[in-house]
Write a protein that holds these residues in place. Sequence first.
Motif, PDB file in Angstrom:
ATOM      1  N   GLN A 178      62.256  45.833  37.149  1.00 43.83           N
ATOM      2  CA  GLN A 178      63.547  46.274  36.609  1.00 43.83           C
ATOM      3  C   GLN A 178      64.697  45.721  37.447  1.00 43.83           C
ATOM      4  OE1 GLN A 178      62.816  47.444  33.312  1.00 43.83           O
ATOM      5  NE2 GLN A 178      64.570  48.722  33.848  1.00 43.83           N
ATOM      6  N   LYS A 179      64.480  45.554  38.744  1.00 44.53           N
ATOM      7  CA  LYS A 179      65.508  45.026  39.639  1.00 44.53           C
ATOM      8  C   LYS A 179      65.648  43.518  39.516  1.00 44.53           C
ATOM      9  CE  LYS A 179      64.921  46.306  43.900  1.00 44.53           C
ATOM     10  NZ  LYS A 179      64.210  46.752  45.139  1.00 44.53           N
ATOM     11  N   GLY A 180      64.702  42.867  38.841  1.00 45.08           N
ATOM     12  CA  GLY A 180      64.767  41.422  38.676  1.00 45.08           C
ATOM     13  C   GLY A 180      64.000  40.638  39.718  1.00 45.08           C
ATOM     14  N   THR A 181      63.136  41.317  40.469  1.00 41.93           N
ATOM     15  CA  THR A 181      62.321  40.633  41.468  1.00 41.93           C
ATOM     16  C   THR A 181      61.319  39.705  40.779  1.00 41.93           C
ATOM     17  OG1 THR A 181      62.488  42.599  42.874  1.00 41.93           O
ATOM     18  CG2 THR A 181      60.811  40.990  43.469  1.00 41.93           C
ATOM     19  N   THR A 182      61.121  38.531  41.331  1.00 38.25           N
ATOM     20  CA  THR A 182      60.132  37.574  40.834  1.00 38.25           C
ATOM     21  C   THR A 182      58.833  37.806  41.592  1.00 38.25           C
ATOM     22  OG1 THR A 182      61.883  35.966  40.427  1.00 38.25           O
ATOM     23  CG2 THR A 182      59.627  35.126  40.510  1.00 38.25           C
ATOM     24  N   ILE A 183      57.715  37.952  40.858  1.00 39.72           N
ATOM     25  CA  ILE A 183      56.466  38.372  41.494  1.00 39.72           C
ATOM     26  C   ILE A 183      55.308  37.502  41.020  1.00 39.72           C
ATOM     27  CG2 ILE A 183      54.852  40.303  41.849  1.00 39.72           C
ATOM     28  CD1 ILE A 183      57.223  42.190  41.138  1.00 39.72           C
ATOM     29  N   LEU A 184      54.526  37.014  41.979  1.00 38.02           N
ATOM     30  CA  LEU A 184      53.228  36.387  41.704  1.00 38.02           C
ATOM     31  C   LEU A 184      52.182  37.292  42.324  1.00 38.02           C
ATOM     32  CD1 LEU A 184      51.495  33.958  40.690  1.00 38.02           C
ATOM     33  CD2 LEU A 184      51.726  33.012  42.992  1.00 38.02           C
ATOM     34  N   MET A 185      51.205  37.716  41.531  1.00 39.64           N
ATOM     35  CA  MET A 185      50.266  38.744  41.982  1.00 39.64           C
ATOM     36  C   MET A 185      48.851  38.391  41.551  1.00 39.64           C
ATOM     37  SD  MET A 185      50.527  42.819  41.159  1.00 39.64           S
ATOM     38  CE  MET A 185      50.195  42.700  39.397  1.00 39.64           C
ATOM     39  N   SER A 186      47.983  38.133  42.522  1.00 39.47           N
ATOM     40  CA  SER A 186      46.574  37.951  42.174  1.00 39.47           C
ATOM     41  C   SER A 186      45.909  39.311  42.107  1.00 39.47           C
ATOM     42  CB  SER A 186      45.870  37.058  43.208  1.00 39.47           C
ATOM     43  OG  SER A 186      45.551  37.777  44.378  1.00 39.47           O
ATOM     44  N   SER A 187      44.941  39.438  41.229  1.00 41.46           N
ATOM     45  CA  SER A 187      44.327  40.751  41.041  1.00 41.46           C
ATOM     46  C   SER A 187      42.975  40.625  40.361  1.00 41.46           C
ATOM     47  CB  SER A 187      45.240  41.638  40.186  1.00 41.46           C
ATOM     48  OG  SER A 187      44.653  42.900  39.979  1.00 41.46           O
ATOM     49  N   HIS A 188      42.116  41.605  40.646  1.00 40.88           N
ATOM     50  CA  HIS A 188      40.886  41.800  39.885  1.00 40.88           C
ATOM     51  C   HIS A 188      40.990  43.034  38.998  1.00 40.88           C
ATOM     52  CE1 HIS A 188      38.253  39.280  42.821  1.00 40.88           C
ATOM     53  NE2 HIS A 188      38.652  38.576  41.782  1.00 40.88           N
ATOM     54  N   LEU A 189      42.078  43.801  39.143  1.00 38.24           N
ATOM     55  CA  LEU A 189      42.228  45.037  38.367  1.00 38.24           C
ATOM     56  C   LEU A 189      43.025  44.731  37.106  1.00 38.24           C
ATOM     57  CD1 LEU A 189      42.932  47.673  41.158  1.00 38.24           C
ATOM     58  CD2 LEU A 189      40.782  47.212  39.967  1.00 38.24           C
ATOM     59  N   PHE A 190      42.321  44.657  35.989  1.00 37.23           N
ATOM     60  CA  PHE A 190      42.952  44.220  34.751  1.00 37.23           C
ATOM     61  C   PHE A 190      43.980  45.210  34.235  1.00 37.23           C
ATOM     62  CE2 PHE A 190      38.936  42.070  35.202  1.00 37.23           C
ATOM     63  CZ  PHE A 190      39.319  40.763  35.027  1.00 37.23           C
ATOM     64  N   GLU A 191      43.772  46.496  34.543  1.00 36.14           N
ATOM     65  CA  GLU A 191      44.741  47.492  34.089  1.00 36.14           C
ATOM     66  C   GLU A 191      46.107  47.231  34.706  1.00 36.14           C
ATOM     67  OE1 GLU A 191      45.443  52.339  33.946  1.00 36.14           O
ATOM     68  OE2 GLU A 191      43.683  51.532  34.955  1.00 36.14           O
ATOM     69  N   GLU A 192      46.157  46.914  36.010  1.00 37.44           N
ATOM     70  CA  GLU A 192      47.455  46.698  36.646  1.00 37.44           C
ATOM     71  C   GLU A 192      48.105  45.418  36.125  1.00 37.44           C
ATOM     72  OE1 GLU A 192      46.551  46.773  40.806  1.00 37.44           O
ATOM     73  OE2 GLU A 192      46.341  44.607  40.988  1.00 37.44           O
ATOM     74  N   VAL A 193      47.301  44.414  35.786  1.00 42.61           N
ATOM     75  CA  VAL A 193      47.858  43.190  35.224  1.00 42.61           C
ATOM     76  C   VAL A 193      48.430  43.457  33.833  1.00 42.61           C
ATOM     77  CG1 VAL A 193      47.277  40.868  34.391  1.00 42.61           C
ATOM     78  CG2 VAL A 193      46.388  41.673  36.589  1.00 42.61           C
ATOM     79  N   GLU A 194      47.677  44.168  33.011  1.00 43.15           N
ATOM     80  CA  GLU A 194      48.139  44.483  31.659  1.00 43.15           C
ATOM     81  C   GLU A 194      49.430  45.292  31.682  1.00 43.15           C
ATOM     82  OE1 GLU A 194      44.636  44.793  28.488  1.00 43.15           O
ATOM     83  OE2 GLU A 194      44.330  46.141  30.180  1.00 43.15           O
ATOM     84  N   GLN A 195      49.564  46.177  32.653  1.00 45.61           N
ATOM     85  CA  GLN A 195      50.726  47.063  32.698  1.00 45.61           C
ATOM     86  C   GLN A 195      51.955  46.428  33.329  1.00 45.61           C
ATOM     87  OE1 GLN A 195      50.178  51.181  33.898  1.00 45.61           O
ATOM     88  NE2 GLN A 195      48.004  51.042  33.511  1.00 45.61           N
ATOM     89  N   THR A 196      51.792  45.380  34.116  1.00 47.19           N
ATOM     90  CA  THR A 196      52.925  44.863  34.889  1.00 47.19           C
ATOM     91  C   THR A 196      53.312  43.423  34.582  1.00 47.19           C
ATOM     92  OG1 THR A 196      51.431  44.208  36.697  1.00 47.19           O
ATOM     93  CG2 THR A 196      52.444  46.395  36.845  1.00 47.19           C
ATOM     94  N   CYS A 197      52.400  42.592  34.133  1.00 46.67           N
ATOM     95  CA  CYS A 197      52.652  41.148  34.099  1.00 46.67           C
ATOM     96  C   CYS A 197      53.244  40.676  32.775  1.00 46.67           C
ATOM     97  CB  CYS A 197      51.361  40.383  34.394  1.00 46.67           C
ATOM     98  SG  CYS A 197      50.801  40.605  36.103  1.00 46.67           S
TER      99      CYS A 197
END
Length: 296
Positions: A178-197
């Motif tokens: 919401q603040k406009g931060t640019t984020i690159l995030m590796s993950s194995h947790l698909f729920e967090e990817v689906e909710q944030t990316c």
Amino acid sequence: MKTMMKVKNITKDYGHQRGVFDLSFNVEAGEVMGFLGPNGAGKTTTIRTLMGFIQPDRGRVSIKGHDCFRNAAQIQKDVGYLPGEIAFMDDMDGMEFIKFIAAMKKMSNLRKAQELLDYFELEPKGRIKKMSKGMKQKIGLVCALMNEPEILILDEPTSGLDPLMQKKFIDKIKEEKQKGTTILMSSHLFEEVEQTCDRVVIIKEGRQIAVEKMDVLNQNHQRTLTLTFRYPAEAADFASRLKKAALHDNQVTLQTAGALDPLLKLAARYEIVDLEIRRQTLEELFLHYYGKEQAV
């Protein structure tokens, strides 16, 4: 839209098919990019290249237009970074380590660090070497976020966190988004990817095999529907009107994408006692690209 991170045709070859090969993707300003692949796929190599710790054999990696290897010191100071394996000074206590990182970042006060400690419910006293994996991960997250950077690079950020803290992390990433931060995030947790990316990059054996928009994935997600009819005859009649519907006694199972309205209108002609809808997960998409024999 301004490109904040650019990975252009990079290769880092460690031999024996290890490393990354001709990898290219951009991360735009304010975007949250998921970076997916199993252990050994090349995620950490790519991230370490972005942080300027290693130089690619070929290709170029830049952040805000600056070469990541030539300008590594500035990038490491300005980017909020969480490594997959944090190099702690074990004889320090948690707060000493946070103050040490804050000094490296030339932070004038620790107000934001304390806010994050409260948010992640962490008391940083005690020697780091005696802390649990989850406590160490929280310290790493505080260090990555405490200077309120405009770019975050996070390698397996919820590793070791319990489910409650994983949810709090997801909420924090949404707040950063919401603040406009640019984020690159590796993950194995698909729920967090689906909710944030916003998008995901999927790599296999060091090679890019897909870049997908999350909203497109959500629109085209397959759904598995199981309808239970009161009478087997009605189930058979319903199944006969559809392609690739599986009939078992009084149950019909089928897969579909897109609008459900025509299907539900057809189903409304019958006496249905139960309806179960299960959406395809990002994990199932991942397995589609990798093959079911590949463990995540």
